[in-house]
Design a protein around this motif. Structure first.
Motif, PDB file in Angstrom:
ATOM      1  N   TYR A 267      -8.766   2.463  -0.048  1.00  8.06           N
ATOM      2  CA  TYR A 267      -8.879   3.835   0.449  1.00  8.06           C
ATOM      3  C   TYR A 267      -8.962   4.852  -0.695  1.00  8.06           C
ATOM      4  CZ  TYR A 267      -6.878   8.146   2.519  1.00  8.06           C
ATOM      5  OH  TYR A 267      -6.619   9.431   2.907  1.00  8.06           O
TER       6      TYR A 267
ATOM      7  N   ALA B  80     -11.156   3.085   4.018  1.00  2.00           N
ATOM      8  CA  ALA B  80      -9.975   2.912   4.865  1.00  2.00           C
ATOM      9  C   ALA B  80      -9.879   1.463   5.351  1.00  2.00           C
ATOM     10  CB  ALA B  80     -10.056   3.869   6.061  1.00  2.00           C
ATOM     11  N   GLY B  81      -8.794   0.842   5.019  1.00  2.00           N
ATOM     12  CA  GLY B  81      -8.582  -0.536   5.455  1.00  2.00           C
ATOM     13  C   GLY B  81      -9.406  -1.573   4.727  1.00  2.00           C
ATOM     14  N   ASP B  82     -10.089  -1.198   3.667  1.00  2.00           N
ATOM     15  CA  ASP B  82     -10.949  -2.130   2.934  1.00  2.00           C
ATOM     16  C   ASP B  82     -10.091  -3.015   2.028  1.00  2.00           C
ATOM     17  OD1 ASP B  82     -12.858  -3.458   1.537  1.00  2.00           O
ATOM     18  OD2 ASP B  82     -13.597  -1.725   0.427  1.00  2.00           O
TER      19      ASP B  82
ATOM     20  N   THR C 124       0.829  -1.200   0.000  1.00  2.00           N
ATOM     21  CA  THR C 124       0.000   0.000   0.000  1.00  2.00           C
ATOM     22  C   THR C 124       0.865   1.253   0.000  1.00  2.00           C
ATOM     23  OG1 THR C 124      -1.850  -1.113   1.101  1.00  2.00           O
ATOM     24  CG2 THR C 124      -1.740   1.280   1.292  1.00  2.00           C
TER      25      THR C 124
ATOM     26  N   SER D 110      -5.242  -1.547   0.322  1.00  2.00           N
ATOM     27  CA  SER D 110      -6.469  -0.918   0.804  1.00  2.00           C
ATOM     28  C   SER D 110      -7.153  -0.132  -0.310  1.00  2.00           C
ATOM     29  CB  SER D 110      -6.137   0.013   1.971  1.00  2.00           C
ATOM     30  OG  SER D 110      -7.231   0.835   2.291  1.00  2.00           O
TER      31      SER D 110
ATOM     32  N   GLY E 270     -11.033   9.411   2.481  1.00  2.61           N
ATOM     33  CA  GLY E 270     -10.966   8.502   3.622  1.00  2.61           C
ATOM     34  C   GLY E 270     -11.862   7.297   3.499  1.00  2.61           C
TER      35      GLY E 270
ATOM     36  N   ARG F   2       1.277   3.654  -3.358  1.00  3.06           N
ATOM     37  CA  ARG F   2       0.786   5.026  -3.240  1.00  3.06           C
ATOM     38  C   ARG F   2       1.907   6.038  -3.482  1.00  3.06           C
ATOM     39  NH1 ARG F   2      -3.170   4.324   2.048  1.00  3.06           N
ATOM     40  NH2 ARG F   2      -4.835   3.231   0.960  1.00  3.06           N
TER      41      ARG F   2
END
Length: 968
Positions: free
Chosen positions: A492, A480-482, A443, A490, A477, A447
């Protein structure tokens, strides 16, 4: 026969005497037995030795049965003096007594007990060494040393001292004594790398010192293992299960690599006693060698050598009509054998099969293993690329920790599914650790890459200006954490306004065109107005798969075709709102696939986007194939290749049909598949529904209740693909007992083929096995091929999966075992929700191994999607960082070197051809850098043939061989 009768009579009389159980009598009886055994080795000595043996036996008989009071020691000494000519020959043999403690990692006990067992075993060994100055101990598995470092540092200091004294032999070339059928080639390389690295750091053991792979209790051994071992400096192999039933052979891999293999017919547990002679005689008859290995010590639950073992070794070594018994090591034994240069048979094949139930038992650990083997290399790749683009710090320590957890879970009583429930509680914790480590690495790395890309230029949109809602949407946001998209990254949202850029990352070494799933957040766009476009302006409608709520934000889950995402690289796409109905505009606005592309891309199943449709209920069709699903079974009644018109499903059969088996009770239900008592083909009772209708994905779903379980099967076909995808979603509530046996669920793929052959993926390769219905292990893919029925030519089906290992092929049918509810030692291993994915890909001609391997990699490693915003940047809209240009070569791993800034690349050959492999590299190394072949410890080889030609690595790889290259 007269000699045998007279000798037996004398021995029987001695056994009836009052001295029969005296230790000195047992001694002379053992020496007589050995003398007789030596005659079988030296038949030309029979006439000389038989009278001596008979004379000694009759002397002992006469003294023990006809005298009221005797000095047994004198009697035995007199008999031994008679046998002394034989004793001179006896002392030509040496038995290397190797003290060992087999310590099972969490087999029938939890992790705290494993730590305690290890501590107590090693403390006992230290005490025995104080009492017996000649005693030497051997111990495998880096994980037990690592456990002592973490929990019992004083024990680690004792081990350091004993290793320095030369009294503690490390036989650890692997992190654990692991499974050798279900592990990937790359993780087996990491076992050797991280074990040797650790043992050097903690004990000063040179990386080339340990030449043995100690796998005494491992349940099977893939054919390619020697080629991996040799490249890690291992030339010797010790094991007890499976094999050609010979003490010593050269075990040869497909690439002709060899290791000297010792099959311990006496087993790896047990005492030092006179039974040793029977094994020695058998060994000498078979090999002609005079050095023999005897492994002794209490195990599985640790313990190791006992005081009795050590006293017995010393005593028997003093017997004059007996071989030399030495406190010794595996290294001394193998060195003695190698010096004798024995003429040994060669075994060119795998060492299988045993415990066929272990290919499927405990589904959760099988899933964990597959996921770990996929996501750890992806984390390394993402970190390297991010380092090239944005100076991302390579997280070597975190990655090493992840590999250690994954390697621990491959212990031969963990990964095969033969542990208790507590075993898997601990292992699932380690699995979650690996997921957390790699997920956050990928992640962060992806990113950072996305932040450097000029998404504004890529999509032809200026970055937003202003404040508030003009710059950041309410979706910031969200997600988040999905991790529901299963790429470990994530979902996000950065809260982009207007067009929403996403960066799709391909971690595989060939360009990919495939359907990609993603989510957009808090956007009120109708289903038919969502479009996706790339940097060239090509636009396609997205297909909505679902809408929902997660963490207080609304999402829309989409699927769309991502064209030509570069090899180990990325490509920018933008999701936007169309002012017109986008679905109907697809044929006109999409514009087709860009021209060009590499040879590698042309060999993967998905070629370019196009439509998939459902012209009739239960019928899925694209330009390649037509799939007709039988509603009652949920299986396929017709799978037609539209180019040839050939139907792969034989008349009256169903492809992908579920079969429920009932096995008879057996005491080792986790290990072995019992007698099949009943088979129910689930050909009726299903309820069919249509889930997706296209244009990118069409899916039907069949639901049914089976006994106490609810089972759903989804069958999907994507546009532009000739792969039929299956997803089994079940709430499994079947359990096994001694009274009812074991329920087992399989899926069967009967094919319209004859004269079939079956091929399976193994570590760094593939193997063909008989089509006889036997349950066998395979990694990510299996294939059944043969002659078409009623048509000319050959064809076949490749079967890929994301979490299963047990397969079988019988006549024209390939099967995959999905779940077995074993009950011993874990009474309820499978209860609950499970999701299993697999796919079949029809092909013309014989099995295309390279294509099968690449498709399996794609199926197990979906491309990652990273949300970003519209911004300026220094990086282009698409970019490749590494690409394998040679079709029959596969990349196993690419990482930063352990002790330098070099890049390590590991490749293997798939088709059995000596090959000049070529890999194009961009940014992660400089053009014209120095390339050198290295071993698995990343040390240079003397005869390296690797070189860089500008930006391309060139290295010769032997047929079915492996090459590791360091580029600095």
């Amino acid at each position: 026969m007269q000699f045998e009768k007279e000798l037996d009579s004398a021995i029987q009389d001695i056994a009836k005497s009052e001295y029969a159980n005296a230790s000195s009598i047992n001694r002379i009886k053992a020496e007589i037995d050995f003398s007789v055994g030596l005659i079988s080795l030296y038949p030309d000595k029979a006439d000389e030795w038989k009278p001596l043996i008979l004379k000694a036996a009759q002397l002992v008989r006469d003294k023990t049965t006809k005298s009221d009071s005797i000095d047994l020691a004198s009697v035995v000494a007199e008999a031994e003096s008679i046998l002394m000519p034989i004793g001179k020959v006896a002392k030509e043999f040496t038995i290397h007594c190797c003290g060992h403690a087999h310590i099972d990692m969490n087999w029938c006990w939890p992790w705290p007990e494993t730590v305690s067992v290890t501590h107590d075993t090693f403390a006992t060994v230290d005490k025995l060494m104080n009492e017996f100055p000649d005693f030497i101990f051997s111990q495998s598995q880096a994980s037990v040393y690592f456990a002592m470092e973490e929990y019992c540092p004083e024990i680690l200091e004792i081990i350091k001292k004993r290793i320095k004294e030369g009294r503690w032999e490390s036989t650890a070339s692997m992190w654990v004594e692991g499974d050798k059928n279900l592990a990937s080639g790359e993780i087996l390389c990491r076992h050797m790398l991280y074990t040797r690295q650790y043992m050097k750091e903690k004990f000063g053991i040179p990386t080339d010192a340990v030449k043995i792979d100690w796998e005494c209790d491992t349940f099977g051994h893939a054919h390619t293992i020697p080629s991996i071992l040799v490249r890690g400096g291992v030339t010797r192999y010790y094991h007890c299960r499976t094999g050609p039933n010979k003490w010593l052979v050269w075990w040869e891999a497909p690439d002709k690599s060899r290791v000297l293999l010792f099959l311990d017919k006496a087993w790896y547990l047990g005492p030092v006693n006179t039974d040793i002679i029977n094994y020695l005689i058998d060994y000498v008859k078979e090999t002609g060698l005079k050095d023999f290995l005897w492994v002794y010590g209490v195990g599985d639950h640790g313990g190791g050598p006992t005081r009795k073992d050590l006293v017995r070794t010393q005593e028997m070594n003093s017997w004059p009509i007996w071989p030399n018994l030495r406190f010794s090591t595996t290294d001394k034994y193998f060195t003695a054998v190698e010096k004798s240069n024995p003429d040994l048979p060669v075994h060119n094949g795998e060492l299988n099969f045993v415990f066929d139930g272990c290919y499927t038992s405990e589904s959760n650990i099988k899933l964990a293993n597959r996921v770990c083997e996929s996501i750890l290399p992806e984390a390394e790749v993402a970190s390297l690329v991010a380092g090239a683009v944005s100076r991302f710090t390579y997280p070597a320590d975190e990655i090493r920790k992840g590999w250690r957890h994954a390697m621990f879970n491959q212990f031969h009583d963990i990964l095969p599914g033969s542990g208790i429930h507590a075993t898997y509680e601990y292992s699932q914790g380690l699995f979650q650790e690996v997921q957390a480590i790699t997920g956050i690495i990928r992640t962060r790395a992806l990113r950072q890459i996305a932040s450097k890309i000029d998404t504004s230029a890529a999509l032809g949109v200026d970055p937003p200006v202003g404040k508030g809602a003009d710059v950041i949407s309410n979706g910031i946001g969200a997600g988040a954490g999905d991790l529901t998209l299963k790429t470990g990254v994530s979902a996000y949202s950065v809260g982009s306004v207007g067009v929403e850029p996403i960066v799709i990352f391909n971690g595989l070494p060939f360009s990919r065109t495939s359907m990609v799933e993603t989510k957009i957040w808090d956007r009120d766009i109708p289903d038919n107005r969502i479009i996706v476009r790339d940097e060239t302006g090509n636009t396609v409608a997205a297909q909505v798969l679902a809408r929902g709520n997660y963490g207080g934000h609304k999402y829309t889950r989409l699927v769309f075709p991502a064209l030509d995402v570069p090899a180990i690289g990325y490509k920018v796409f933008g999701i936007d709102r169309s002012p017109v109905n986008a679905i109907s505009a697809i044929p006109e606005s999409f514009g087709g696939a860009p021209g060009g592309g590499t040879l590698m891309r042309e060999t993967v199943p998905i070629e370019h986007p196009d439509e998939v449709e459902m012209p009739l209920p239960g019928v899925l069709e694209n330009r390649f194939i037509r799939v007709e699903v039988d509603p009652a079974s949920g299986a396929i009644k017709h799978l037609i290749d539209k180019k040839s018109g050939y139907d792969y499903v034989p008349t009256g059969n169903l492809l992908g049909v579920l079969e429920l088996y009932r096995e008879a009770h057996n005491d080792m239900s986790a290990w072995t598949i019992g007698q099949i008592m009943n088979v129910d083909v689930l050909s009726s009772g299903g309820t069919l529904s249509e889930i997706y209708h296209g244009p990118h994905r069409a899916t039907v779903k069949t639901t049914r209740k089976v006994n106490n379980s609810n089972i759903a099967v989804e069958i999907s076909l994507d546009a532009g693909s000739n792969a039929v995808q299956f997803k089994v979603i079940m709430d499994w509530r079947e359990w096994g007992t001694k009274e009812t046996g074991v329920p087992m669920l399989k899926v069967a793929f009967p094919t319209a083929l004859t004269d079939t052959s079956a091929k399976y993926e193994i570590p760094f390769g593939s193997i063909e096995r008989p089509v006889n219905g036997q349950e066998v292990p395979a990694l990510r893919w299996a294939d059944i091929s043969g002659s078409k029925i009623g048509s000319e030519g050959q064809a076949g089906l490749i079967l890929v999966n994301d979490c299963k290992y047990g397969h079988s092929a019988d006549d024209n049918t390939l099967r995959l075992t999905l779940v077995r509810s074993s009950y011993s030692p874990d009474p309820l291993p499978e209860m609950g929700k499970q999701e299993i994915r697999f796919a079949v890909i029809p092909h013309e001609g014989p099995c295309p191994v390279s294509d099968a391997t690449r498709y399996a990699a794609m199926f197990n490693q979906p491309m990652s999607v990273v949300s970003t915003d519209v911004h300026k940047g220094s990086e282009p809209s698409s970019q490749s960082f590494a690409e394998v240009l040679t079709p029959n070569i596969m990349l196993a791993g690419i990482k930063k070197a352990e002790d330098s800034d070099a890049v390590i690349i590991r490749l293997y050959e798939m088709e059995g051809k000596d090959t000049e492999a070529r890999v194009r590299l961009n940014r992660i190394v400089k053009p014209g850098s120095t390339a050198v072949e290295v071993n698995l410890m990343e040390e240079p080889l003397a005869n390296s043939q690797a070189r860089m030609e500008n930006d391309t690595l060139v290295v010769n790889i032997p047929a079915r061989g492996i090459s590791t290259v360091a580029i600095s």
